[in-house]
Motif scaffolding. Structure first.
Motif, PDB file in Angstrom:
ATOM      1  N   SER A  90      13.783  13.208   7.719  1.00 55.40           N
ATOM      2  CA  SER A  90      13.380  12.812   9.068  1.00 55.40           C
ATOM      3  C   SER A  90      14.201  11.632   9.559  1.00 55.40           C
ATOM      4  N   SER A  91      14.847  10.930   8.654  1.00 57.37           N
ATOM      5  CA  SER A  91      15.684   9.798   9.011  1.00 57.37           C
ATOM      6  C   SER A  91      17.141  10.183   8.798  1.00 57.37           C
ATOM      7  N   PRO A  92      18.018   9.721   9.668  1.00 64.22           N
ATOM      8  CA  PRO A  92      19.441  10.019   9.453  1.00 64.22           C
ATOM      9  C   PRO A  92      19.951   9.448   8.126  1.00 64.22           C
ATOM     10  N   ASN A  93      19.352   8.349   7.676  1.00 61.83           N
ATOM     11  CA  ASN A  93      19.728   7.738   6.397  1.00 61.83           C
ATOM     12  C   ASN A  93      18.469   7.230   5.715  1.00 61.83           C
ATOM     13  N   PRO A  94      17.914   7.996   4.774  1.00 69.21           N
ATOM     14  CA  PRO A  94      16.685   7.568   4.099  1.00 69.21           C
ATOM     15  C   PRO A  94      16.872   6.271   3.306  1.00 69.21           C
ATOM     16  N   ASN A  95      18.103   5.931   2.978  1.00 72.00           N
ATOM     17  CA  ASN A  95      18.402   4.709   2.248  1.00 72.00           C
ATOM     18  C   ASN A  95      18.061   3.471   3.077  1.00 72.00           C
ATOM     19  N   SER A  96      18.044   3.604   4.388  1.00 70.26           N
ATOM     20  CA  SER A  96      17.850   2.443   5.253  1.00 70.26           C
ATOM     21  C   SER A  96      16.403   1.963   5.301  1.00 70.26           C
ATOM     22  N   GLY A  97      15.470   2.807   4.960  1.00 68.99           N
ATOM     23  CA  GLY A  97      14.069   2.419   5.081  1.00 68.99           C
ATOM     24  C   GLY A  97      13.323   2.276   3.778  1.00 68.99           C
ATOM     25  N   VAL A  98      14.032   2.333   2.651  1.00 66.85           N
ATOM     26  CA  VAL A  98      13.338   2.318   1.360  1.00 66.85           C
ATOM     27  C   VAL A  98      12.669   0.977   1.075  1.00 66.85           C
ATOM     28  N   MET A  99      13.198  -0.110   1.604  1.00 69.44           N
ATOM     29  CA  MET A  99      12.575  -1.422   1.379  1.00 69.44           C
ATOM     30  C   MET A  99      11.282  -1.579   2.170  1.00 69.44           C
ATOM     31  N   ASN A 100      11.034  -0.703   3.126  1.00 67.87           N
ATOM     32  CA  ASN A 100       9.785  -0.736   3.887  1.00 67.87           C
ATOM     33  C   ASN A 100       8.723   0.172   3.276  1.00 67.87           C
ATOM     34  N   SER A 101       9.080   0.856   2.187  1.00 69.50           N
ATOM     35  CA  SER A 101       8.129   1.755   1.550  1.00 69.50           C
ATOM     36  C   SER A 101       7.000   0.967   0.895  1.00 69.50           C
ATOM     37  N   ARG A 102       5.885   1.627   0.766  1.00 68.58           N
ATOM     38  CA  ARG A 102       4.707   0.994   0.194  1.00 68.58           C
ATOM     39  C   ARG A 102       4.936   0.646  -1.277  1.00 68.58           C
ATOM     40  N   GLY A 103       4.674  -0.585  -1.642  1.00 66.24           N
ATOM     41  CA  GLY A 103       4.763  -1.016  -3.021  1.00 66.24           C
ATOM     42  C   GLY A 103       6.140  -1.471  -3.480  1.00 66.24           C
ATOM     43  N   THR A 104       7.140  -1.364  -2.628  1.00 64.60           N
ATOM     44  CA  THR A 104       8.494  -1.740  -3.041  1.00 64.60           C
ATOM     45  C   THR A 104       8.595  -3.224  -3.337  1.00 64.60           C
ATOM     46  N   TRP A 105       8.027  -4.050  -2.488  1.00 65.80           N
ATOM     47  CA  TRP A 105       8.105  -5.501  -2.696  1.00 65.80           C
ATOM     48  C   TRP A 105       7.350  -5.908  -3.958  1.00 65.80           C
TER      49      TRP A 105
ATOM     50  N   TYR B 262      17.452  -9.743  10.701  1.00 69.25           N
ATOM     51  CA  TYR B 262      16.186 -10.497  10.695  1.00 69.25           C
ATOM     52  C   TYR B 262      14.943  -9.617  10.713  1.00 69.25           C
ATOM     53  N   THR B 263      14.988  -8.505   9.998  1.00 71.23           N
ATOM     54  CA  THR B 263      13.790  -7.693   9.834  1.00 71.23           C
ATOM     55  C   THR B 263      13.009  -8.244   8.637  1.00 71.23           C
ATOM     56  N   THR B 264      11.797  -7.792   8.451  1.00 71.58           N
ATOM     57  CA  THR B 264      10.982  -8.320   7.353  1.00 71.58           C
ATOM     58  C   THR B 264      11.598  -8.010   5.994  1.00 71.58           C
ATOM     59  N   SER B 265      12.195  -6.852   5.840  1.00 73.00           N
ATOM     60  CA  SER B 265      12.831  -6.510   4.562  1.00 73.00           C
ATOM     61  C   SER B 265      14.000  -7.434   4.268  1.00 73.00           C
ATOM     62  N   ARG B 266      14.807  -7.694   5.271  1.00 74.70           N
ATOM     63  CA  ARG B 266      15.961  -8.583   5.076  1.00 74.70           C
ATOM     64  C   ARG B 266      15.503 -10.017   4.826  1.00 74.70           C
ATOM     65  N   LYS B 267      14.461 -10.430   5.493  1.00 76.88           N
ATOM     66  CA  LYS B 267      13.936 -11.774   5.248  1.00 76.88           C
ATOM     67  C   LYS B 267      13.416 -11.893   3.821  1.00 76.88           C
ATOM     68  N   PHE B 268      12.711 -10.865   3.362  1.00 75.70           N
ATOM     69  CA  PHE B 268      12.193 -10.865   1.995  1.00 75.70           C
ATOM     70  C   PHE B 268      13.329 -10.970   0.982  1.00 75.70           C
ATOM     71  N   LEU B 269      14.387 -10.182   1.185  1.00 72.77           N
ATOM     72  CA  LEU B 269      15.516 -10.200   0.261  1.00 72.77           C
ATOM     73  C   LEU B 269      16.343 -11.471   0.378  1.00 72.77           C
ATOM     74  N   THR B 270      16.182 -12.221   1.446  1.00 71.86           N
ATOM     75  CA  THR B 270      16.866 -13.499   1.602  1.00 71.86           C
ATOM     76  C   THR B 270      16.042 -14.635   1.008  1.00 71.86           C
ATOM     77  N   VAL B 271      14.738 -14.585   1.180  1.00 70.61           N
ATOM     78  CA  VAL B 271      13.872 -15.664   0.710  1.00 70.61           C
ATOM     79  C   VAL B 271      13.684 -15.625  -0.806  1.00 70.61           C
ATOM     80  N   THR B 272      13.674 -14.447  -1.397  1.00 68.88           N
ATOM     81  CA  THR B 272      13.444 -14.332  -2.834  1.00 68.88           C
ATOM     82  C   THR B 272      14.442 -15.130  -3.677  1.00 68.88           C
ATOM     83  N   PRO B 273      15.772 -15.038  -3.441  1.00 67.06           N
ATOM     84  CA  PRO B 273      16.680 -15.866  -4.240  1.00 67.06           C
ATOM     85  C   PRO B 273      16.499 -17.359  -3.991  1.00 67.06           C
ATOM     86  N   ILE B 274      16.084 -17.724  -2.794  1.00 72.59           N
ATOM     87  CA  ILE B 274      15.862 -19.144  -2.491  1.00 72.59           C
ATOM     88  C   ILE B 274      14.669 -19.664  -3.291  1.00 72.59           C
TER      89      ILE B 274
END
Length: 153
Positions: free
Chosen positions: A8-23, A95-107
């Motif tokens: 359903s998505s042109p690139n399923p790889n782009s939304g995997v960080m928004n999947s339930r339980g990934t974080w 600046y989406t929530t997934s990108r913020k999460f992946l930026t804040v975690t190393p900090i």
């Protein structure tokens, strides 16, 4: 169940960080890495935190900023083939929530490693270089930029 239907998505790889339980799985993986390192009797607590930080950042650099393409067959005519995973997340929106999460975690890991090493200069330098190696490629100014042609193709 639809058999033979495209994603359903042109690139399923782009939304995997928004999947339930990934974080949660991500946090558990980092916590497990730290538990394994801290259980080794010959490592001090500070060294275990530094190694956790360095291993995490090394893995994230390789997985997010070096590996290109997608493991899925996508109907995007190969556009994702030349993009790193970081560039594919949320279809490249900043600046989406997934990108913020992946930026804040190393900090957060950097602060923890620095605190538990009591800001010793050697550990502090290693942790700082490690942090910068994963934060600088995440900046919007470096989106789709290949320094010195590295990782161009």
């Amino acid at each position: 169940m639809n058999v033979g239907v495209a994603h359903s998505s042109p690139n399923p790889n782009s939304g995997v960080m928004n999947s339930r339980g990934t974080w949660l799985a991500y946090a558990i993986t980092v916590g497990s890495l730290h538990a394994v390192l801290i259980s080794m009797p010959f490592l001090s607590i500070g060294l275990a935190w530094t190694l956790t930080n360095v291993f995490h950042n090394l893995a994230m650099y390789v997985l997010l900023h070096m590996v290109k393409g997608t493991p899925f067959i996508t109907p995007d005519q190969g556009k994702a083939r030349l993009l790193t995973y970081w560039e594919q997340i949320d279809h490249g929106m900043q600046y989406t929530t997934s990108r913020k999460f992946l930026t804040v975690t190393p900090i957060i890991l950097y602060f923890l490693a620095s605190f538990y090493t009591k800001y010793e200069p050697q550990h502090f330098a290693v942790n700082t270089v490690s942090l910068m190696s994963v934060l600088v490629p995440k900046l919007p100014q470096f989106d789709r930029v290949r320094i010195f042609g590295i990782n161009k193709y």
